[in-house]
Scaffold this active site. Sequence first.
Site, mmCIF file in Angstrom:
data_model
loop_
_atom_site.group_PDB
_atom_site.id
_atom_site.type_symbol
_atom_site.label_atom_id
_atom_site.label_comp_id
_atom_site.label_asym_id
_atom_site.label_seq_id
_atom_site.Cartn_x
_atom_site.Cartn_y
_atom_site.Cartn_z
ATOM 1 N N GLY A 188 2.195 3.840 -8.236
ATOM 2 C CA GLY A 188 3.074 2.119 -7.784
ATOM 3 C C GLY A 188 1.751 1.301 -9.067
ATOM 4 N N SER A 189 1.569 0.182 -9.208
ATOM 5 C CA SER A 189 1.338 -0.838 -9.880
ATOM 6 C C SER A 189 -0.245 -0.811 -8.800
ATOM 7 C CB SER A 189 2.023 -1.898 -10.073
ATOM 8 O OG SER A 189 1.831 -2.858 -8.295
ATOM 9 N N THR A 210 -0.625 -3.665 -5.774
ATOM 10 C CA THR A 210 -0.424 -2.599 -4.867
ATOM 11 C C THR A 210 -1.373 -1.922 -4.852
ATOM 12 O OG1 THR A 210 1.901 -3.352 -5.563
ATOM 13 C CG2 THR A 210 2.075 -1.344 -3.481
ATOM 14 N N GLY A 211 -1.853 -0.661 -4.799
ATOM 15 C CA GLY A 211 -2.670 -0.195 -5.093
ATOM 16 C C GLY A 211 -3.829 -0.455 -3.979
ATOM 17 N N GLU A 248 -2.835 6.640 -7.505
ATOM 18 C CA GLU A 248 -1.643 7.174 -8.801
ATOM 19 C C GLU A 248 -1.127 5.981 -9.475
ATOM 20 O OE1 GLU A 248 -1.977 9.039 -11.138
ATOM 21 O OE2 GLU A 248 -2.388 11.051 -8.984
ATOM 22 N N CYS A 305 4.250 4.511 -16.947
ATOM 23 C CA CYS A 305 2.792 4.312 -16.819
ATOM 24 C C CYS A 305 1.909 4.672 -17.578
ATOM 25 C CB CYS A 305 2.219 5.127 -15.188
ATOM 26 S SG CYS A 305 2.989 6.817 -15.313
ATOM 27 N N GLU A 314 -0.429 -5.257 -18.912
ATOM 28 C CA GLU A 314 0.534 -3.579 -18.464
ATOM 29 C C GLU A 314 2.327 -4.507 -19.254
ATOM 30 O OE1 GLU A 314 1.318 -1.563 -15.219
ATOM 31 O OE2 GLU A 314 1.615 0.224 -16.428
HETATM 32 P P1 NAD Z 1 5.090 -1.329 -6.707
HETATM 33 O O1 NAD Z 1 3.774 -1.805 -6.708
HETATM 34 O O2 NAD Z 1 5.096 -2.556 -6.711
HETATM 35 O O3 NAD Z 1 6.180 -0.311 -5.772
HETATM 36 C C1 NAD Z 1 5.441 1.419 -5.823
HETATM 37 C C2 NAD Z 1 5.701 1.717 -4.438
HETATM 38 O O4 NAD Z 1 5.027 0.788 -3.712
HETATM 39 C C3 NAD Z 1 7.072 1.136 -4.062
HETATM 40 O O5 NAD Z 1 8.176 2.032 -3.011
HETATM 41 C C4 NAD Z 1 6.886 0.195 -3.471
HETATM 42 O O6 NAD Z 1 8.272 -0.026 -2.138
HETATM 43 C C5 NAD Z 1 5.999 0.244 -2.198
HETATM 44 N N1 NAD Z 1 4.650 -0.993 -2.265
HETATM 45 C C6 NAD Z 1 5.072 -2.472 -2.230
HETATM 46 N N2 NAD Z 1 4.449 -3.200 -1.666
HETATM 47 C C7 NAD Z 1 3.431 -2.560 -0.598
HETATM 48 C C8 NAD Z 1 2.686 -2.843 0.298
HETATM 49 N N3 NAD Z 1 2.101 -3.668 0.295
HETATM 50 N N4 NAD Z 1 1.867 -1.087 0.956
HETATM 51 C C9 NAD Z 1 3.021 -0.121 0.547
HETATM 52 N N5 NAD Z 1 3.519 -0.049 -0.128
HETATM 53 C C10 NAD Z 1 4.270 -1.229 -1.263
HETATM 54 O O7 NAD Z 1 5.570 -0.258 -8.245
HETATM 55 P P2 NAD Z 1 6.428 -0.913 -8.988
HETATM 56 O O8 NAD Z 1 6.960 -1.308 -9.771
HETATM 57 O O9 NAD Z 1 7.679 0.039 -8.874
HETATM 58 O O10 NAD Z 1 5.887 0.161 -10.670
HETATM 59 C C11 NAD Z 1 5.271 0.563 -11.118
HETATM 60 C C12 NAD Z 1 4.368 0.490 -11.420
HETATM 61 O O11 NAD Z 1 4.168 1.977 -11.170
HETATM 62 C C13 NAD Z 1 3.812 0.437 -12.985
HETATM 63 O O12 NAD Z 1 2.255 -1.226 -12.977
HETATM 64 C C14 NAD Z 1 2.937 1.258 -13.236
HETATM 65 O O13 NAD Z 1 2.142 1.435 -14.474
HETATM 66 C C15 NAD Z 1 2.370 2.203 -11.984
HETATM 67 N N6 NAD Z 1 3.153 3.648 -12.149
HETATM 68 C C16 NAD Z 1 2.419 4.372 -12.248
HETATM 69 C C17 NAD Z 1 2.353 6.582 -12.577
HETATM 70 C C18 NAD Z 1 1.280 7.310 -12.234
HETATM 71 O O14 NAD Z 1 1.054 8.246 -12.335
HETATM 72 N N7 NAD Z 1 -0.517 6.750 -12.938
HETATM 73 C C19 NAD Z 1 3.287 6.772 -12.157
HETATM 74 C C20 NAD Z 1 4.036 5.413 -12.904
HETATM 75 C C21 NAD Z 1 4.361 4.020 -12.436
#
Ligand code: NAD
Length: 477
Positions: free
Chosen positions: A222-223, A226-227, A244, A278, A375
């Site tokens: 994810g982002s 959030t990571g 990731e 991503c 991004e």
């Molecule tokens: P996001 O971080 O908003 O959400 C990702 C997941 O995390 C979702 O399932 C969400 O419900 C969950 N989440 C949200 N808040 C959380 C928390 N506090 N604790 C635990 N889980 C939580 O990301 P998104 O908007 O779904 O995806 C887009 C982002 O992901 C972009 O920044 C993109 O670059 C990145 N991404 C990275 C990769 C990679 O492999 N590096 C691949 C795809 C997307």
Amino acid sequence: MTFDDDYAMLIGGERVRGTATLDVVNPATEEVIAKVPDASREDLDRAIEAARGAFPGWAATPIAERKAKLMALGQAVLAQADSFMRLLTQEQGKPHAEAQGEVMGAGYWLMGAASLDLPVTVNEDSADRYSETRHVPLGVVGAISPWNFPMILAMFKVGPALLAGNTMVLKPSPFTPLTTLKFGEIAAEILPAGVLNIVTGGDDLGPWMTSHPGFDKISFTGSTATGKRVMQSAAPTLKRVTLELGGNDAAIVMPDVDVEKVAEELFWAAFRNNGQICIATKRMYVHKDVYEPLKEALVAYAKTVKVGDGAEQGTQIGPINNKQQYDRVLDLIQDAKDKGYQFLVGGEKADVPGYFIPVTILDNPPEDSRIVQEEQFGPVLPLLKFDDLEDAVRRANATEYGLGGSVWGNDEDKALEIAQRIASGTVWVNETQHLSPTAAFGGMKQSGVGVEGGVEGLLEYTNAQTIVRRKRAPVAA
Ligand code: NAD
């Protein structure tokens, strides 16, 4: 054939509907297309308990059998590819052809992961002792996936985690839970109960998972924002994490590039999946000698591309997946307008239902502009001019991100030399976005911690255990 619209979680081999539901919206129409369970804390506890209960048996299952199960799972996905493809377009927005690619990729990913082996290192084999390091599973993995590639990114985790002998609780994004839940129905027929559990829920569910003491590891995609929260929340129980995260990939286009040959590929490097990748090209640095012709070629091609409902024949780019991201991309466009940057194409959203944004290309905005530094994760590309390769490398690396990048040029040696200087986990030469289940993929800097794919990714689902055996009898004191 299409799937039925009965969506249930998978907990301990049972279909669980829970007491509350969440709406799932088709981003092309803004209509609610399904309701999925909104898991309670008790549902999550039960899923973790089921995974914990299944762990000893699964870990003790010979790896050849675990591989066979993953192969069967991959084949079952391929067998239902058409149904998955339709559902994926409905929940995610991507055109059918791309959805097909993702679903097939998901099936093959499981099979590719099954081809990996856990290495054993012999450290010493002397007259005195034998010492070897092997890799044992961690226990229960909590997997959290995003909405841009809901199926394949979940399989990036399911394949290696299960192969290594772990059990799992998987949580898809609330925006795209449907294909993952239908995958659960298939998995229930192939895997022993409790090995893979799937829970769906709203914004509380992720934090409940990352702070839950019942997990041994969190694998998160994810982002970056959030990571950071995930890592913080996992710290008190020292859970292992693989993160990731986001990227702001640069493409460097060298002066000797053949514009006619690369323009279309460069366009899709930035705009495939509506820029919601991503590893999409998010900044395109073009040498001044080829800037004008490439600009013209990109704009001419952009005008031929069909944006629309992914379910309609001929659509090449669908909508943005969700309102939150749609508003974010519109905000970046508005900022570019407010600052007076030059738009080569796009910039005006059509007044139609659905989260549609036209393909938008900006002409050499300043390096410190938001559209260059942030991004965008949407169909807005800044074209940036350079005249000195050193300067291009410096600008490409001047970011907290380090996920991917690409270099394009006819002189392959020179392109390779530049590629090796990009501070990113993956750099491509004369192509982009090629990933493989047998190659490590991950981010440098704030694009991630750890990798997925390859033996390196597999090992992240294990503890190293060294066994030292004395061969000689102890000498009496
Ligand atoms: P996001 O971080 O908003 O959400 C990702 C997941 O995390 C979702 O399932 C969400 O419900 C969950 N989440 C949200 N808040 C959380 C928390 N506090 N604790 C635990 N889980 C939580 O990301 P998104 O908007 O779904 O995806 C887009 C982002 O992901 C972009 O920044 C993109 O670059 C990145 N991404 C990275 C990769 C990679 O492999 N590096 C691949 C795809 C997307």
